[in-house]
Design a protein around this motif. Structure first.
Motif, PDB file in Angstrom:
ATOM      1  N   ASP A 158      58.975  76.694 -20.818  1.00 52.70           N
ATOM      2  CA  ASP A 158      58.567  75.313 -20.682  1.00 52.70           C
ATOM      3  C   ASP A 158      59.428  74.367 -21.508  1.00 52.70           C
ATOM      4  OD1 ASP A 158      56.191  73.971 -19.562  1.00 52.70           O
ATOM      5  OD2 ASP A 158      56.087  73.259 -21.645  1.00 52.70           O
ATOM      6  N   SER A 216      55.427  86.241 -18.623  1.00 54.64           N
ATOM      7  CA  SER A 216      55.439  85.403 -17.421  1.00 54.64           C
ATOM      8  C   SER A 216      54.841  86.165 -16.241  1.00 54.64           C
ATOM      9  CB  SER A 216      56.835  84.860 -17.116  1.00 54.64           C
ATOM     10  OG  SER A 216      57.721  85.912 -16.837  1.00 54.64           O
ATOM     11  N   ASN A 271      60.558  80.892 -16.772  1.00 57.77           N
ATOM     12  CA  ASN A 271      59.662  79.754 -16.763  1.00 57.77           C
ATOM     13  C   ASN A 271      59.386  79.193 -18.149  1.00 57.77           C
ATOM     14  OD1 ASN A 271      58.495  78.133 -15.001  1.00 57.77           O
ATOM     15  ND2 ASN A 271      57.029  79.642 -14.211  1.00 57.77           N
TER      16      ASN A 271
END
Ligand code: SF4
Ligand code: SF4
Length: 295
Positions: A137, A107, A135
């Protein structure tokens, strides 16, 4: 596709979730997670985790640093690379340090690549906060049942709080963790796909109920996969004669669940070190020695 607009926007460059995208975008898996915290009857630990992968393949385990190197090498060679998943060869969240270190580095160092992970769900609730931070998804949870009596026929044991727990009690804990993890992810806006392994005579009828429940809790996609019961893979040891579903049985169950839920029908059960467009595997071009020789 029939996914809602807000979800389509999120998955439009994800080859696994968009029929169009799978011609234009590539995905890869890195195998950084060797350990597992449960036992599934259909698992043969010599091979990759069946949460995502088909049995019979064994992936080269990488350290997080090696995995990051590999992702960068692949992204440089395959410009369509949009998604990086961790799917094994054991359970990614049973190796939280290795999995989360890999996500943390990626990330930071490759922020354009979407990250996803698959898990049996046992360790999911304690990892949700970290996953959200890096983060992630979307997450795939393998949920084969919501009834501990059925679960006891699928999972002989779990390893939980430093103890091995067996039978219905073990299945109950696993189911509770899976459902809690699903709810926590949905509450944070992380997409959740549910995988289920269809085991004839064990959970086939029951999966319709699983589909209803996970949809009601906000999973965006249900992927019913066939048990691949080949004797040479040691599938369902201890249960003599367990068979795989026939293609029509699988199709009928997928159709029955489709009334309630978006169904995924083109998952290829890729290996834990798959590289390339869906349906192709260029993993052999990016083995560790080849990557190290590129430097
Ligand atoms: Fe095997 Fe995956 Fe089940 Fe663990 S979760 S026992 S690695 S199939
Ligand atoms: Fe996509 Fe299925 Fe392959 Fe995972 S296993 S990368 S969901 S096609």
């Amino acid at each position: 596709s029939h996914l809602p607009e807000n979800i389509r926007a999120k998955v439009q460059n994800h080859p696994c979730y968009s029929e169009e995208a799978h011609h234009y975008f590539a995905r890869m898996h890195v195998a950084v997670a060797p350990a597992c915290n449960i036992q599934c009857h259909y698992c043969n630990r010599k091979y990759d985790c069946a949460n995502e992968s088909r049995p019979g393949v064994v992936s080269e385990v990488l350290t997080p640093e090696q995995a990051v190197k590999k992702v960068k090498a692949v992204a440089a060679a395959i410009p369509q690379m949009s998604v990086l998943g961790i799917a094994g060869p054991g359970d990614p969240l049973a190796n939280p340090k290795r999995t989360l270190d890999t996500f943390r580095m990626l990330s930071e160092q490759a922020p354009d690549i979407k990250l996803c992970v698959s898990t049996n769900g046992l360790a999911l609730p304690e990892c949700v906060e970290e996953l959200a931070k890096h983060n992630i998804d979307h997450v795939t949870i393998t949920i084969n049942c919501v009834d501990p009596e059925i679960g006891a026929k699928i999972y002989p044991w779990i390893y939980w709080n430093n103890k091995r727990i067996r039978g219905v009690k073990a299945a109950k804990i696993l189911i509770e963790q899976q459902q809690k993890g699903l709810e926590m992810l949905v509450a944070r806006g992380i997409l959740v796909k549910v995988n289920s392994v269809m085991i004839p005579g064990v959970n086939d009828e029951h999966l319709k109920e699983v589909s209803k429940i996970v949809k009601a809790k906000g999973a965006f996609l249900h992927n019913v996969m066939p048990l691949i019961a080949e004797p040479e893979h040691g599938t369902f040891y201890g249960v003599m004669g367990q068979r795989s579903p026939e293609p029509e049985e699988l199709q009928d169950l997928q159709d029955a669940c489709a009334g309630d839920m978006n169904m995924m029908r083109h998952c290829r059960q890729c290996r834990a070190d798959a590289v390339g467009m869906l349906g192709e595997d260029r993993g052999d071009e990016f083995t560790l020695d080849k990557i190290e020789s590129m430097e």
